[in-house]
Enzyme design. Structure first.
Site, PDB file in Angstrom:
ATOM      1  N   SER A  75       0.827  -1.206   0.000  1.00  0.00           N
ATOM      2  CA  SER A  75       0.000   0.000   0.000  1.00  0.00           C
ATOM      3  C   SER A  75       0.862   1.258   0.000  1.00  0.00           C
ATOM      4  CB  SER A  75      -0.867   0.067   1.256  1.00  0.00           C
ATOM      5  OG  SER A  75      -1.417  -1.165   1.575  1.00  0.00           O
ATOM      6  N   HIS A  77      -2.282  -2.772  -6.219  1.00  0.00           N
ATOM      7  CA  HIS A  77      -2.721  -2.399  -4.877  1.00  0.00           C
ATOM      8  C   HIS A  77      -4.238  -2.536  -4.779  1.00  0.00           C
ATOM      9  CE1 HIS A  77      -3.393   0.908  -1.681  1.00  0.00           C
ATOM     10  NE2 HIS A  77      -3.373  -0.282  -1.140  1.00  0.00           N
ATOM     11  N   GLU A 135      -5.137   0.068  -7.672  1.00  0.00           N
ATOM     12  CA  GLU A 135      -4.118   0.971  -8.201  1.00  0.00           C
ATOM     13  C   GLU A 135      -3.071   0.084  -8.867  1.00  0.00           C
ATOM     14  OE1 GLU A 135      -3.888   4.915  -5.361  1.00  0.00           O
ATOM     15  OE2 GLU A 135      -3.054   3.076  -4.557  1.00  0.00           O
ATOM     16  N   ASN A 163      -3.728   6.618  -0.771  1.00  0.00           N
ATOM     17  CA  ASN A 163      -3.257   6.684   0.615  1.00  0.00           C
ATOM     18  C   ASN A 163      -2.365   7.895   0.865  1.00  0.00           C
ATOM     19  OD1 ASN A 163      -4.695   4.467   1.355  1.00  0.00           O
ATOM     20  ND2 ASN A 163      -2.989   3.040   1.332  1.00  0.00           N
TER      21      ASN A 163
END
Ligand code: CAA
Length: 681
Positions: free
Chosen positions: A402, A423, A435, A473
């Protein structure tokens, strides 16, 4: 745009506007002409209208919306078709959506292939069927069935359409459709106009529908307007009903919700496109996938492939961890089956494709291996160097990290071109976003295969470059920092979360922290208390899993405000010498959402994201950003970039030393241009 064929006495009109026969102004112009000509042609007894290619029609041309020509033309065209003195038959294959179905409703009869789907999805674009759909459909199939289609936007199958009277007959398939339609047309004596029917509503039907669907309708304008329009069909003569529909349509079209939802439609499709790759790039064949780690992520990731019929080899270090992982997957599948979304046979079929093992060498067979172990660079490097020796040549090697650098991971292999990030978001079997991380050396065909494969398993993939946290994130980091700072300065976690949920997010930063685990990334030393988070973790307030985090939770995980947390916050304020002040909702928006936009602008400027709308797609699908607000970057442009810059500048003192405004954001604000225009300069 159209082709016509005269079959003795039947005129066949074929729509030809690839890829979806969208009813743009040129096509509409051509149709007006040919329908008018048919009226005076003594050879034509009846007309058949069908689409070339994959489908009848995908509806109005959404790209024309907002331009004047879109606001005129389609309703008049449907009226013109319906007014035809010669019977008109719509012959539907593939899909008839939106304006496409409205054209078919203007036709006097409808025939569809058995696998066709018919729908009015306008509500998903924040509008309503504006070419008579709200007035004709309830007249044809009844108010209740029409409400389902118009307000919820769900398409129906041809079989259901036959049951409700939406179509008159079925044809076996696309090859039989044209001739069946022509034969049918030949049997017709004259037109049969839907607008001449009347629609009556059983008592209380609208109120009941609204109550049943209250959650889906929420704060959205379009479903309410759809209900109002259908109601008008039961109360007003057709002409007035159509005028009412038009009024509501124009209002919705000019509203922010519709602008946002149309943006999302195109953003999703743009995200599938990778800059700089040839369209005809050869994809790598993926027959078997390996997954390393049978924890929550590894299990969830595997389920996606199994459900799509792709065999999975899942590897763990210990038998009990492997057994636990497999048991969880079965439990999740069984739960889906219990809800009726899968049959028992489908569950067995999926699990039959799973090969659980402790033998790392079993990965030698796989065309793609996804590492899904915990976030530790050394562990990941170790796994990738082992994989490098085992995986077959040309196999793709992916990490589900991540945050960590795909480039650093790829560097331990002799084949960095085969390495990428995939991801997935938790729970990986449910969340749609992936992702797809393009490392510095990732080969174009590896990236393209990653994107295509993600789509094949029903995901929405978005390309991201390499940076800490990738796109989604990374944007959470300033949000969480500011949320915490706001709490220390005087807000409560409840205040901050409420502002986010009122905005339309499914949860706020602290609710999210409690769900994900407050202890993620914590140093695990209860004596070392340097932040609010450290203080919570030291008391084992690790979130929902320990029954306590920023909130207290009961046995059913119902949250309530925590006096303990209030005390921890107060202690912290005293220690830091902070005198709490009143924090407005506006300040919470500025410091959490505007800072996220600022981070998004940096991400775009660094070319980590290909385009601003990709960032929006990530937030829609990964974090539940409300679709009717477009996504953070679209929303920011709607709010006004200059306003955002001003607000951030004003909050500068609270935002702290480390805060820098994105030069791209500043430039776009100063020049009055969009993010994408700014990034292209
Ligand atoms: N207008 C303009 N462009 C459209 C379009 C439309 N109605 N529907 C699809 N497209 C474009 C897409 O943007 C895409 O373009 P790019 O290739 O440049 O990205 C291309 O057509 C292919 O679309 P998909 O990738 O979505 O193709 P698909 O085969 O997966 O799906 C479809 C086809 C089911 C028709 C899907 O495109 C779809 O759902 N389209 C929208 C349908 C819709 O909402 N229609 C209602 C329009 S509003 C209306 O009709 C208003 C009114 O009442 C007056």
């Amino acid at each position: 745009m159209i082709e016509t064929h005269l079959h003795t006495d039947i005129l066949e009109i074929v729509l030809q506007n690839p890829p979806v026969n969208a009813l743009g102004s040129d096509l509409r112009g051509a149709l007006f002409g040919v329908i008018a000509a048919a009226q005076t042609n003594p050879d034509v007894k009846a007309i058949v209208l069908r689409g070339a290619g994959k489908l009848f029609s995908g509806g109005a041309d959404i790209k024309e919306f907002g331009k004047l020509q879109a606001e005129q033309g389609l309703p008049e065209l449907v009226d013109t078709i319906e007014a035809s003195a010669k019977p008109v038959v719509a012959a539907i294959h593939g899909t008839a959506l939106g304006g496409g179905l409205e054209i078919a409703l203007g036709c006097h009869y409808r025939i569809a292939t058995a696998d066709a789907r018919l729908g009015l999805p306008e509500v998903t674009l924040g509008i309503l069927p504006g070419a008579g759909g709200t007035q004709r459909l309830p007249r044809l199939i009844g108010v209740e069935a029409a409400l389902e289609m118009i307000v919820l936007g769900n398409p129906v199958s041809a079989t259901r359409a036959l049951e409700t009277g939406l179509v008159d007959r079925l044809s076996e398939n696309q090859s039989s459709l044209a001739s069946d339609a022509i034969d049918f047309a030949r049997t017709l004596n004259g037109p049969r106009r839907t607008s001449e029917l009347s629609a009556s509503a059983p008592a209380g039907v609208f109120e009941q529908f609204q109550a049943t669907n209250a959650r889906k309708i929420g704060k959205l304008d379009a479903p309410r307007a759809c209900i109002e329009a259908v109601k008008a069909a039961t109360e007003l003569p057709i002409k007035e009903g159509l005028a009412k529909e038009r009024d509501l349509f124009v209002k919705l079209l000019g509203g922010d919700q519709s602008k946002a939802l149309r943006h999302v439609f195109f953003a999703e499709r743009a995200a599938a496109k990778i800059d700089g790759l040839p369209k005809d790039i050869q994809l790598r064949p993926i027959g078997r996938v390996g997954v390393i780690g049978a924890g929550t992520m590894g299990g969830g990731i595997s389920m996606n492939f199994l459900s799509a019929g792709i065999p999975v080899t899942i590897v763990e270090m210990q038998q009990d961890a492997l057994d636990r992982g497999v048991a969880t997957m079965r439990k999740n599948y069984d739960a889906t089956a219990a809800k009726g979304r899968l049959t028992g046979e489908q569950v067995e079929q999926a699990l039959g494709l799973l090969d659980p093992t402790l033998d790392f060498d079993a990965l030698a067979d796989c065309d793609l291996v996804i590492e899904a172990v915990y976030e530790n660079m050394d562990v990941k490097k170790d796994i990738f160097s082992r994989l490098d020796t085992i995986a077959k040549p040309g196999a793709m090697l992916a990490s589900n990290t991540s945050y960590l650098s795909i480039d650093e991971i790829a560097a331990v292999t002799r084949r960095p071109q085969d390495v990428l990030g995939l991801h997935f978001f938790s729970p990986a079997n449910v969340m749609k976003l992936v992702e797809v991380v393009r490392g510095e050396k990732t080969a174009p065909d590896v990236l393209a295969t990653g994107m295509a494969l993600a789509r094949k398993i029903g995901k929405v993939p978005v390309v991201s470059g390499v940076c800490y946290g990738f796109i989604g994130n990374r944007m959470l980091i300033p949000r969480q920092e500011q949320a915490t700072a706001l709490v220390l300065e005087g807000a409560t976690p409840e205040d901050v979360d409420r502002v986010h949920t009122e905005f339309g997010m499914p949860m706020g930063p602290f609710q999210m922290a409690d769900l994900a685990g407050v202890d993620i990334g914590w140093h695990r030393d209860p004596e070392r208390i340097e932040s609010l988070r450290d203080a919570l973790c030291a008391q084992k307030r690790w979130g929902q899993k320990t029954g306590a985090g920023f909130y207290d939770y009961d046995e059913r995980r119902k949250p309530s405000s925590s006096p303990v947390v209030a005390e921890i916050i107060e202690d912290f304020r005293q220690k830091e010498g902070i005198v709490p002040r009143t924090i407005s909702d506006e300040e919470i928006i500025t410091r959490t959402l505007y800072t996220m936009v600022n981070e998004g602008a940096k991400i775009l400027d660094e070319a980590i994201a290909q385009r601003a709308s990709d960032i929006d797609v990530i937030w829609n699908y990964g974090y539940g950003w409300p679709r009717h607000k477009g996504g953070p970057m679209f929303w920011a442009e709607l709010v006004g970039l200059a306003h955002i810059v001003d607000a951030l500048e004003q909050s500068r003192a609270q935002l702290g030393e480390a805060f820098t405004l994105s030069p791209l954001l500043k430039r776009c604000a100063a020049e009055g241009i969009s993010f994408d225009e700014g990034a292209r300069q």
